[in-house]
Design an enzyme around this catalytic site. Sequence first.
Site, PDB file in Angstrom:
ATOM      1  N   ARG A 159       0.817  -1.227   0.000  1.00 53.50           N
ATOM      2  CA  ARG A 159       0.000   0.000   0.000  1.00 53.50           C
ATOM      3  C   ARG A 159       0.850   1.275   0.000  1.00 53.50           C
ATOM      4  O   ARG A 159       0.492   2.283   0.616  1.00 53.50           O
ATOM      5  CB  ARG A 159      -0.950   0.043   1.200  1.00 53.50           C
ATOM      6  CG  ARG A 159      -2.014  -1.000   1.195  1.00 53.50           C
ATOM      7  CD  ARG A 159      -2.963  -0.859   0.001  1.00 53.50           C
ATOM      8  NE  ARG A 159      -3.955  -1.900   0.027  1.00 53.50           N
ATOM      9  CZ  ARG A 159      -3.741  -3.132  -0.469  1.00 53.50           C
ATOM     10  NH1 ARG A 159      -2.602  -3.442  -1.055  1.00 53.50           N
ATOM     11  NH2 ARG A 159      -4.684  -4.044  -0.403  1.00 53.50           N
ATOM     12  N   SER A 231     -11.130   0.191   2.810  1.00 55.15           N
ATOM     13  CA  SER A 231     -10.440  -0.022   4.094  1.00 55.15           C
ATOM     14  C   SER A 231     -10.035   1.328   4.681  1.00 55.15           C
ATOM     15  O   SER A 231      -9.383   2.122   4.010  1.00 55.15           O
ATOM     16  CB  SER A 231      -9.178  -0.847   3.891  1.00 55.15           C
ATOM     17  OG  SER A 231      -9.497  -2.048   3.256  1.00 55.15           O
ATOM     18  N   GLU A 327      -5.653   4.495   5.886  1.00 59.65           N
ATOM     19  CA  GLU A 327      -5.375   4.214   4.463  1.00 59.65           C
ATOM     20  C   GLU A 327      -5.795   5.374   3.542  1.00 59.65           C
ATOM     21  O   GLU A 327      -4.999   5.787   2.698  1.00 59.65           O
ATOM     22  CB  GLU A 327      -6.048   2.910   4.026  1.00 59.65           C
ATOM     23  CG  GLU A 327      -5.601   2.536   2.620  1.00 59.65           C
ATOM     24  CD  GLU A 327      -6.008   1.147   2.188  1.00 59.65           C
ATOM     25  OE1 GLU A 327      -5.634   0.174   2.851  1.00 59.65           O
ATOM     26  OE2 GLU A 327      -6.691   1.051   1.157  1.00 59.65           O
TER      27      GLU A 327
HETATM   28  C1  LIG Z   1     -15.455   0.118  -1.631  1.00 56.14           C
HETATM   29  C2  LIG Z   1     -13.983   0.333  -1.814  1.00 56.14           C
HETATM   30  C3  LIG Z   1     -13.148  -0.762  -1.920  1.00 56.14           C
HETATM   31  C4  LIG Z   1     -11.753  -0.580  -2.086  1.00 56.14           C
HETATM   32  N1  LIG Z   1     -10.971  -1.689  -2.195  1.00 56.14           N
HETATM   33  C5  LIG Z   1      -9.634  -1.548  -2.371  1.00 56.14           C
HETATM   34  C6  LIG Z   1      -8.795  -2.699  -2.503  1.00 56.14           C
HETATM   35  O1  LIG Z   1      -9.255  -3.829  -2.495  1.00 56.14           O
HETATM   36  N2  LIG Z   1      -7.474  -2.491  -2.645  1.00 56.14           N
HETATM   37  C7  LIG Z   1      -6.919  -1.247  -2.695  1.00 56.14           C
HETATM   38  O2  LIG Z   1      -5.696  -1.146  -2.840  1.00 56.14           O
HETATM   39  N3  LIG Z   1      -7.689  -0.145  -2.575  1.00 56.14           N
HETATM   40  C8  LIG Z   1      -9.023  -0.256  -2.416  1.00 56.14           C
HETATM   41  N4  LIG Z   1      -9.815   0.850  -2.280  1.00 56.14           N
HETATM   42  C9  LIG Z   1      -9.196   2.181  -2.315  1.00 56.14           C
HETATM   43  C10 LIG Z   1      -9.259   2.862  -3.713  1.00 56.14           C
HETATM   44  O3  LIG Z   1     -10.092   2.151  -4.567  1.00 56.14           O
HETATM   45  C11 LIG Z   1      -7.865   2.976  -4.358  1.00 56.14           C
HETATM   46  O4  LIG Z   1      -6.968   3.632  -3.504  1.00 56.14           O
HETATM   47  C12 LIG Z   1      -7.916   3.714  -5.697  1.00 56.14           C
HETATM   48  O5  LIG Z   1      -6.685   3.569  -6.367  1.00 56.14           O
HETATM   49  C13 LIG Z   1      -8.253   5.190  -5.560  1.00 56.14           C
HETATM   50  O6  LIG Z   1      -8.497   5.700  -6.848  1.00 56.14           O
HETATM   51  P1  LIG Z   1      -9.183   7.120  -7.049  1.00 56.14           P
HETATM   52  O7  LIG Z   1      -9.102   7.449  -8.508  1.00 56.14           O
HETATM   53  O8  LIG Z   1     -10.533   7.144  -6.469  1.00 56.14           O
HETATM   54  O9  LIG Z   1      -8.176   8.066  -6.250  1.00 56.14           O
HETATM   55  P2  LIG Z   1      -8.519   9.280  -5.267  1.00 56.14           P
HETATM   56  O10 LIG Z   1      -9.260   8.779  -4.093  1.00 56.14           O
HETATM   57  O11 LIG Z   1      -9.137  10.387  -6.038  1.00 56.14           O
HETATM   58  O12 LIG Z   1      -7.056   9.712  -4.818  1.00 56.14           O
HETATM   59  C14 LIG Z   1      -6.291   8.876  -3.967  1.00 56.14           C
HETATM   60  C15 LIG Z   1      -4.886   9.492  -3.807  1.00 56.14           C
HETATM   61  O13 LIG Z   1      -4.225   9.508  -5.061  1.00 56.14           O
HETATM   62  C16 LIG Z   1      -3.894  10.856  -5.456  1.00 56.14           C
HETATM   63  N5  LIG Z   1      -4.131  10.877  -6.917  1.00 56.14           N
HETATM   64  C17 LIG Z   1      -5.206  10.379  -7.576  1.00 56.14           C
HETATM   65  N6  LIG Z   1      -5.010  10.468  -8.901  1.00 56.14           N
HETATM   66  C18 LIG Z   1      -3.798  11.055  -9.078  1.00 56.14           C
HETATM   67  C19 LIG Z   1      -3.029  11.390 -10.233  1.00 56.14           C
HETATM   68  N7  LIG Z   1      -3.439  11.129 -11.486  1.00 56.14           N
HETATM   69  N8  LIG Z   1      -1.833  11.999 -10.053  1.00 56.14           N
HETATM   70  C20 LIG Z   1      -1.348  12.245  -8.792  1.00 56.14           C
HETATM   71  N9  LIG Z   1      -2.031  11.926  -7.659  1.00 56.14           N
HETATM   72  C21 LIG Z   1      -3.235  11.325  -7.814  1.00 56.14           C
HETATM   73  C22 LIG Z   1      -4.826  11.732  -4.655  1.00 56.14           C
HETATM   74  O14 LIG Z   1      -4.281  13.011  -4.437  1.00 56.14           O
HETATM   75  C23 LIG Z   1      -4.892  10.945  -3.351  1.00 56.14           C
HETATM   76  O15 LIG Z   1      -3.690  11.163  -2.634  1.00 56.14           O
HETATM   77  C24 LIG Z   1     -11.205   0.721  -2.136  1.00 56.14           C
HETATM   78  C25 LIG Z   1     -12.061   1.827  -2.030  1.00 56.14           C
HETATM   79  C26 LIG Z   1     -13.432   1.642  -1.881  1.00 56.14           C
HETATM   80  C27 LIG Z   1     -14.342   2.834  -1.796  1.00 56.14           C
END
Ligand SMILES: Cc1cc2nc3c(=O)[nH]c(=O)nc-3n(C[C@H](O)[C@H](O)[C@H](O)COP(=O)(O)OP(=O)(O)OC[C@H]3O[C@@H](n4cnc5c(N)ncnc54)[C@H](O)[C@@H]3O)c2cc1C
Length: 333
Positions: A159, A231, A327
């Site tokens: 992570r 998480s 997380e």
């Molecule tokens: C129901 C649920 C289940 C999940 N299950 C998992 C799982 O099984 N495993 C897991 O690892 N994660 C899981 N997650 C967490 C999440 O899905 C991941 O962390 C995902 O990669 C976040 O993507 P996002 O586009 O929504 O990022 P955001 O939430 O928009 O951003 C997350 C972080 O990344 C940064 N960021 C985003 N895009 C960029 C970019 N292009 N350039 C620079 N910085 C950026 C943001 O500033 C922030 O720090 C889960 C979340 C939910 C809601």
Amino acid sequence: MFEGYRIANTLALDSHARFGCEAQTLEDVMAAVSFAGQRDLPIYFTGEGSNLLPSKNVDACVVRMGLPGWEKTAESEQRVRLRICAGENWHQLVTLALSRNWYGLENLALIPGSVGAAPIQNIGAYGVELSDFVRSVRVLMPNLEVRDFDASSCEFGYRTSVFKKLTNHAILSVELELSKEARPVAHYPDVERWHERNHVDTPSPQTVFQAVTEIRRDKLPDPAEYPNAGSFFQNPVVSSGLAADLSRAFPELNVFVLQEETAKLSAAQLIDMAGCKSWQDGPVQCWQDQPLVLVNRGNASHEQLMEFAAAVHRAVDEQFGVSLTLEPVRIPG
Ligand SMILES: Cc1cc2nc3c(=O)[nH]c(=O)nc-3n(C[C@H](O)[C@H](O)[C@H](O)COP(=O)(O)OP(=O)(O)OC[C@H]3O[C@@H](n4cnc5c(N)ncnc54)[C@H](O)[C@@H]3O)c2cc1C
């Protein structure tokens, strides 16, 4: 650039940035960086908001990375390389890859969010991590230079990655290498049980995909119905000495031995055993089937969520001497 820009987040927190926009091209991202620089404002890049804990009022410039598209960058009989832009949806990529018989991503099905965010915390699930496939990550540096980080300079871990430590860096695209040979990873207990239950003797990428999607739909709350960020805490990595002490005191504890004298514990199990599973305080609740997930059942504020998380943290620390780490990523006010 819009004033009072709503920061999308799957926790349904009411949150606005002083300025914000959605970037569709590299030029959009560069313009946003210049805009923030001229006003001496911090800048944050976001994806779909599924791992975000934004404050109510964010005095910064927030850029939602919506860059679309993907291309094949190399291909052989055994493997294919793809460059995917940051704004593509992760699960749609997994589905597309499987439909073309490009294998490896099946275990990461249904993880919410964008491709651009995936390397940040090295998304992982059911025995597989993004880092197993990354060739390079293309980044817009704060000085507006575009740089490719190869897999080793991404410093991937559980992570985590180098991108968690860097600020003002925009991930533009990710290059992945997938296999044309099916090598399903079906050893994870839930996935193994699914195959047994469904009388599948020889797992395939398609059955693993089906298993993972069904397990996730059963176990995890849909953020559209029950706002959450997945998480809320990472599985703690502790010294093997502490893990051994805890195993003696709590024989039912699951301990996964890692390299370098460390072991990983299950945060969900610690939270459950600390008695927090049934906790609810106002609109914030631990999800019964997966207490690692905190759910916003009403109009919870950032502060209410953080107070609830702090109480869970305290309970686990008091009982096990283990300090849980958040997380989701906080965006300060
Ligand atoms: C129901 C649920 C289940 C999940 N299950 C998992 C799982 O099984 N495993 C897991 O690892 N994660 C899981 N997650 C967490 C999440 O899905 C991941 O962390 C995902 O990669 C976040 O993507 P996002 O586009 O929504 O990022 P955001 O939430 O928009 O951003 C997350 C972080 O990344 C940064 N960021 C985003 N895009 C960029 C970019 N292009 N350039 C620079 N910085 C950026 C943001 O500033 C922030 O720090 C889960 C979340 C939910 C809601």
